[in-house]
Design a protein around this motif. Structure first.
Motif, PDB file in Angstrom:
ATOM      1  N   GLY A  29     -66.287  24.916 136.350  1.00  0.00           N
ATOM      2  CA  GLY A  29     -65.037  24.999 135.717  1.00  0.00           C
ATOM      3  C   GLY A  29     -64.658  26.263 135.690  1.00  0.00           C
ATOM      4  N   THR A  30     -63.248  26.513 135.511  1.00  0.00           N
ATOM      5  CA  THR A  30     -62.226  27.308 135.733  1.00  0.00           C
ATOM      6  C   THR A  30     -61.030  27.005 135.082  1.00  0.00           C
ATOM      7  N   PRO A  31     -60.315  27.980 133.953  1.00  0.00           N
ATOM      8  CA  PRO A  31     -59.233  28.144 133.151  1.00  0.00           C
ATOM      9  C   PRO A  31     -58.064  27.256 134.205  1.00  0.00           C
ATOM     10  N   ASP A  32     -57.323  26.659 133.739  1.00  0.00           N
ATOM     11  CA  ASP A  32     -55.981  26.147 134.789  1.00  0.00           C
ATOM     12  C   ASP A  32     -54.549  27.526 135.013  1.00  0.00           C
ATOM     13  N   THR A  33     -54.684  28.564 134.411  1.00  0.00           N
ATOM     14  CA  THR A  33     -53.842  29.302 134.952  1.00  0.00           C
ATOM     15  C   THR A  33     -54.379  30.998 134.636  1.00  0.00           C
TER      16      THR A  33
END
Length: 345
Positions: A29-33
């Motif tokens: 996963g990853t942050p959107d911003t």
């Protein structure tokens, strides 16, 4: 009799149109911003998973909401900005995972009833979005592929947890398979070894030794039965054999710890510091536990640990890229997928 055969043929044609196989690649996963708000949302989802932090009691909630989510997002946002894909406004992990799915789809294009999608366990696109998209394309069978070579409850198992949660809400569920870990798969070992060899050949220096760094986990998770450490050891043993290196030339370490609990050792940062102080001047680090480059490889290893090495006397440092969407990396995923789809295609 003719009518019965015609009806049967029509039913068979209708079934073939709807019975498609979906392959869903899933990474962590990853942050959107790359700002505090985006990182805060990501960390809250990630650290609220009882597979990741097993004790989700009152004390942890106070620590999480009162300390971590107040201070850590700003720091981690700065780290993400160091590696951010500015052109696409997304993290490299998202860019690479998308490319892996697209290239896998082309690699298995001969199987025209197979659809390939991708998702993130935390953040977007979510597993629910990924499953919904595949089912909308007519898939009634699903192969979930956690992109973790080594199994752990905090990675592979939580992918399964979320897939099961999504399926629990569906009246018409797809038939499900989950691909196994591939920590000692010969195709994977050969690909990682070849990647190490080819990258070392491009360097202007010959490393004194190589560190194989894996994501860490609390020691007590292993003591409770998680097989992760053993699978990391098996990966490194296979790589040593394939590369012709002994324990002194290919070291196993664990990175990315946080908190005060004991994690799997030896620690990557402490090992790199010690090596530099002991006179190692040229070092290469590979990360065989990651299928795609991400914050932990591009920032933590290639930047933070490179600085630790140089600050303590090291001279030349190289972080070896993950397999990513390279031809060899896609071949590893392709072989895994085709093996697990036997009987469906």
């Amino acid at each position: 009799m003719t009518t019965i055969v015609s009806i049967a043929n029509a039913n068979s044609r209708a079934a073939s149109r709807s019975e498609r196989v979906g392959v869903l690649l899933v990474n962590l996963g990853t942050p959107d911003t790359a700002d505090a708000k985006g990182v805060r949302a990501y960390l809250k989802e990630f650290l609220s998973d009882p597979r990741v932090i097993e004790d989700q009691g009152l004390i942890w909630q106070l620590i999480l909401n009162g300390i971590i989510l107040r201070s850590r997002p700003r720091t981690k946002a700065r780290d993400y900005r160091k590696i951010w894909n500015v052109e696409k406004n997304e993290s490299p992990l998202k860019t690479i995972t998308r490319a892996q799915a697209e290239k896998l789809a082309r690699a298995i294009a001969d199987h025209d009833h197979v659809e390939v999608g991708w998702a993130m366990r935390y953040g977007n696109p979510s597993i629910r979005v990924g499953i919904d998209a595949l089912m909308a394309r007519g898939c009634d069978r699903l192969l979930a592929v956690p992109l973790y070579p080594q199994y752990s409850a905090a990675t592979s198992a939580t992918v399964c947890d979320e897939v099961f949660r999504v399926l629990a809400t569906l009246r018409a569920q797809p038939t499900l398979r989950v691909s196994p870990p591939y920590y000692d798969d010969p195709t994977y070992i050969d690909a990682v070894a070849a990647s190490i060899e080819s990258h070392l050949a491009t360097l202007r220096f010959k490393p004194d030794l190589i560190v194989a760094s894996f994501h860490g986990m609390p020691r007590d998770y292993v003591e409770k039965g998680d097989p992760y450490e053993g699978q990391c050891v098996a990966t490194v043993q296979a790589l040593r054999k394939r590369l012709g290196l002994d324990e002194g030339k290919l070291l196993l370490t664990f990175q990315s710890r946080f908190g005060n609990a004991e994690w799997l050792q030896p620690y990557t940062d402490k090992t790199i510091e010690r090596l530099a102080r002991d006179g190692v001047r040229r070092l290469a680090v590979a990360m065989p536990g990651f299928a795609a480059d991400c914050l932990e490889t591009l920032e933590e290893i290639a930047q933070e640990n490179a600085e630790i090495f140089r600050r303590n006397g090291g001279e030349a440092f190289a972080a070896i890229p993950c397999l990513n969407d390279s031809e060899a990396g896609i071949d590893v995923i392709c072989q895994l997928v085709l093996r697990e789809l036997q009987g469906w295609i």
